[in-house]
Design a protein around this motif. Structure first.
Motif, PDB file in Angstrom:
ATOM      1  N   LEU A  64      -0.160  -4.669   2.798  1.00 44.56           N
ATOM      2  CA  LEU A  64       0.318  -3.736   1.772  1.00 44.56           C
ATOM      3  C   LEU A  64       1.181  -4.441   0.735  1.00 44.56           C
ATOM      4  N   GLN A  65       2.032  -5.371   1.172  1.00 48.07           N
ATOM      5  CA  GLN A  65       2.876  -6.109   0.235  1.00 48.07           C
ATOM      6  C   GLN A  65       2.048  -6.986  -0.697  1.00 48.07           C
ATOM      7  N   LEU A  66       1.038  -7.643  -0.151  1.00 47.92           N
ATOM      8  CA  LEU A  66       0.243  -8.573  -0.951  1.00 47.92           C
ATOM      9  C   LEU A  66      -0.815  -7.903  -1.817  1.00 47.92           C
ATOM     10  N   CYS A  67      -1.403  -6.803  -1.328  1.00 47.05           N
ATOM     11  CA  CYS A  67      -2.573  -6.230  -1.985  1.00 47.05           C
ATOM     12  C   CYS A  67      -2.393  -4.818  -2.517  1.00 47.05           C
ATOM     13  N   GLY A  68      -1.268  -4.184  -2.214  1.00 49.30           N
ATOM     14  CA  GLY A  68      -1.052  -2.826  -2.687  1.00 49.30           C
ATOM     15  C   GLY A  68      -1.767  -1.798  -1.823  1.00 49.30           C
ATOM     16  N   THR A  69      -1.927  -0.604  -2.375  1.00 42.73           N
ATOM     17  CA  THR A  69      -2.483   0.511  -1.596  1.00 42.73           C
ATOM     18  C   THR A  69      -3.871   0.930  -2.064  1.00 42.73           C
ATOM     19  N   GLY A  70      -4.608   0.037  -2.658  1.00 39.31           N
ATOM     20  CA  GLY A  70      -5.953   0.357  -3.144  1.00 39.31           C
ATOM     21  C   GLY A  70      -6.937   0.649  -2.021  1.00 39.31           C
ATOM     22  N   GLY A  71      -8.113   1.088  -2.392  1.00 39.08           N
ATOM     23  CA  GLY A  71      -9.135   1.492  -1.435  1.00 39.08           C
ATOM     24  C   GLY A  71      -9.545   0.425  -0.443  1.00 39.08           C
ATOM     25  N   ARG A  72      -9.752  -0.793  -0.918  1.00 35.86           N
ATOM     26  CA  ARG A  72     -10.137  -1.876  -0.004  1.00 35.86           C
ATOM     27  C   ARG A  72      -9.028  -2.193   0.978  1.00 35.86           C
ATOM     28  N   THR A  73      -7.800  -2.133   0.510  1.00 35.92           N
ATOM     29  CA  THR A  73      -6.659  -2.414   1.391  1.00 35.92           C
ATOM     30  C   THR A  73      -6.569  -1.375   2.494  1.00 35.92           C
ATOM     31  N   VAL A  74      -6.678  -0.116   2.141  1.00 35.76           N
ATOM     32  CA  VAL A  74      -6.547   0.971   3.113  1.00 35.76           C
ATOM     33  C   VAL A  74      -7.608   0.855   4.206  1.00 35.76           C
ATOM     34  N   LYS A  75      -8.793   0.391   3.848  1.00 38.78           N
ATOM     35  CA  LYS A  75      -9.864   0.220   4.831  1.00 38.78           C
ATOM     36  C   LYS A  75      -9.539  -0.870   5.850  1.00 38.78           C
ATOM     37  N   ARG A  76      -8.681  -1.803   5.482  1.00 38.63           N
ATOM     38  CA  ARG A  76      -8.342  -2.920   6.373  1.00 38.63           C
ATOM     39  C   ARG A  76      -7.113  -2.649   7.232  1.00 38.63           C
ATOM     40  N   LEU A  77      -6.462  -1.524   7.024  1.00 41.46           N
ATOM     41  CA  LEU A  77      -5.251  -1.210   7.795  1.00 41.46           C
ATOM     42  C   LEU A  77      -5.603  -0.819   9.226  1.00 41.46           C
ATOM     43  N   ASN A  78      -4.711  -1.143  10.142  1.00 32.16           N
ATOM     44  CA  ASN A  78      -4.871  -0.762  11.544  1.00 32.16           C
ATOM     45  C   ASN A  78      -4.392   0.661  11.804  1.00 32.16           C
ATOM     46  N   PHE A  79      -3.454   1.131  10.997  1.00 35.62           N
ATOM     47  CA  PHE A  79      -2.859   2.448  11.166  1.00 35.62           C
ATOM     48  C   PHE A  79      -2.950   3.200   9.839  1.00 35.62           C
ATOM     49  N   PRO A  80      -2.879   4.523   9.865  1.00 32.64           N
ATOM     50  CA  PRO A  80      -2.977   5.297   8.619  1.00 32.64           C
ATOM     51  C   PRO A  80      -1.887   4.909   7.612  1.00 32.64           C
ATOM     52  N   LEU A  81      -2.243   4.919   6.351  1.00 32.15           N
ATOM     53  CA  LEU A  81      -1.300   4.595   5.283  1.00 32.15           C
ATOM     54  C   LEU A  81      -0.063   5.476   5.357  1.00 32.15           C
ATOM     55  N   SER A  82      -0.237   6.724   5.769  1.00 34.58           N
ATOM     56  CA  SER A  82       0.885   7.669   5.852  1.00 34.58           C
ATOM     57  C   SER A  82       1.929   7.275   6.899  1.00 34.58           C
ATOM     58  N   SER A  83       1.594   6.339   7.786  1.00 30.89           N
ATOM     59  CA  SER A  83       2.557   5.929   8.813  1.00 30.89           C
ATOM     60  C   SER A  83       3.541   4.864   8.305  1.00 30.89           C
ATOM     61  N   TYR A  84       3.404   4.474   7.036  1.00 29.54           N
ATOM     62  CA  TYR A  84       4.282   3.451   6.456  1.00 29.54           C
ATOM     63  C   TYR A  84       5.169   4.046   5.376  1.00 29.54           C
ATOM     64  N   ASP A  85       6.412   3.587   5.359  1.00 33.92           N
ATOM     65  CA  ASP A  85       7.361   3.957   4.315  1.00 33.92           C
ATOM     66  C   ASP A  85       7.130   2.969   3.162  1.00 33.92           C
ATOM     67  N   LEU A  86       6.508   3.420   2.101  1.00 33.98           N
ATOM     68  CA  LEU A  86       6.121   2.527   1.011  1.00 33.98           C
ATOM     69  C   LEU A  86       7.238   2.281   0.003  1.00 33.98           C
ATOM     70  N   GLN A  87       8.363   2.939   0.115  1.00 30.00           N
ATOM     71  CA  GLN A  87       9.466   2.757  -0.826  1.00 30.00           C
ATOM     72  C   GLN A  87       9.986   1.325  -0.889  1.00 30.00           C
ATOM     73  N   PRO A  88      10.268   0.661   0.257  1.00 26.96           N
ATOM     74  CA  PRO A  88      10.804  -0.700   0.189  1.00 26.96           C
ATOM     75  C   PRO A  88       9.810  -1.726  -0.327  1.00 26.96           C
ATOM     76  N   LEU A  89       8.512  -1.409  -0.322  1.00 29.64           N
ATOM     77  CA  LEU A  89       7.514  -2.366  -0.783  1.00 29.64           C
ATOM     78  C   LEU A  89       7.676  -2.578  -2.272  1.00 29.64           C
TER      79      LEU A  89
END
Length: 89
Positions: A64-89
């Motif tokens: 998430l830090q390196l690639c952001g929250t785009g579609g390709r990134t979300v597909k590579r995550l192990n856990f749902p995007l909603s489980s991360y606090d994106l504010q500090p990123l």
């Protein structure tokens, strides 16, 4: 007990996580770069973890830090995007 089963197979259920037999720990790693040209990809070793899930979360956080929250990134995550606090990123 779940970790014991994974130790026996020396594989992980998570993307970017591998078991290190020599050190008896989980390794988190991430490759970022062109999909078709793996030679152009950059590999990041993210650390050693005693817990498989912690290693998977380290992978996701770095992705998430390196690639952001785009579609390709979300597909590579192990856990749902909603489980991360994106504010500090």
């Amino acid at each position: 007990l779940e970790d014991e089963a994974a130790y026996a197979t020396k594989s992980s259920q998570y993307t970017g996580v591998t078991w290190c037999t020599k050190e008896r720990c989980w390794l988190a790693q991430l490759s970022v770069g062109p999909r078709r040209e793996r030679s152009g990809a950059v590999a990041y070793r993210l650390g050693k973890y005693g817990d498989e899930e912690a290693a998977a979360r380290a992978h996701d956080h770095s992705l998430l830090q390196l690639c952001g929250t785009g579609g390709r990134t979300v597909k590579r995550l192990n856990f749902p995007l909603s489980s991360y606090d994106l504010q500090p990123l």
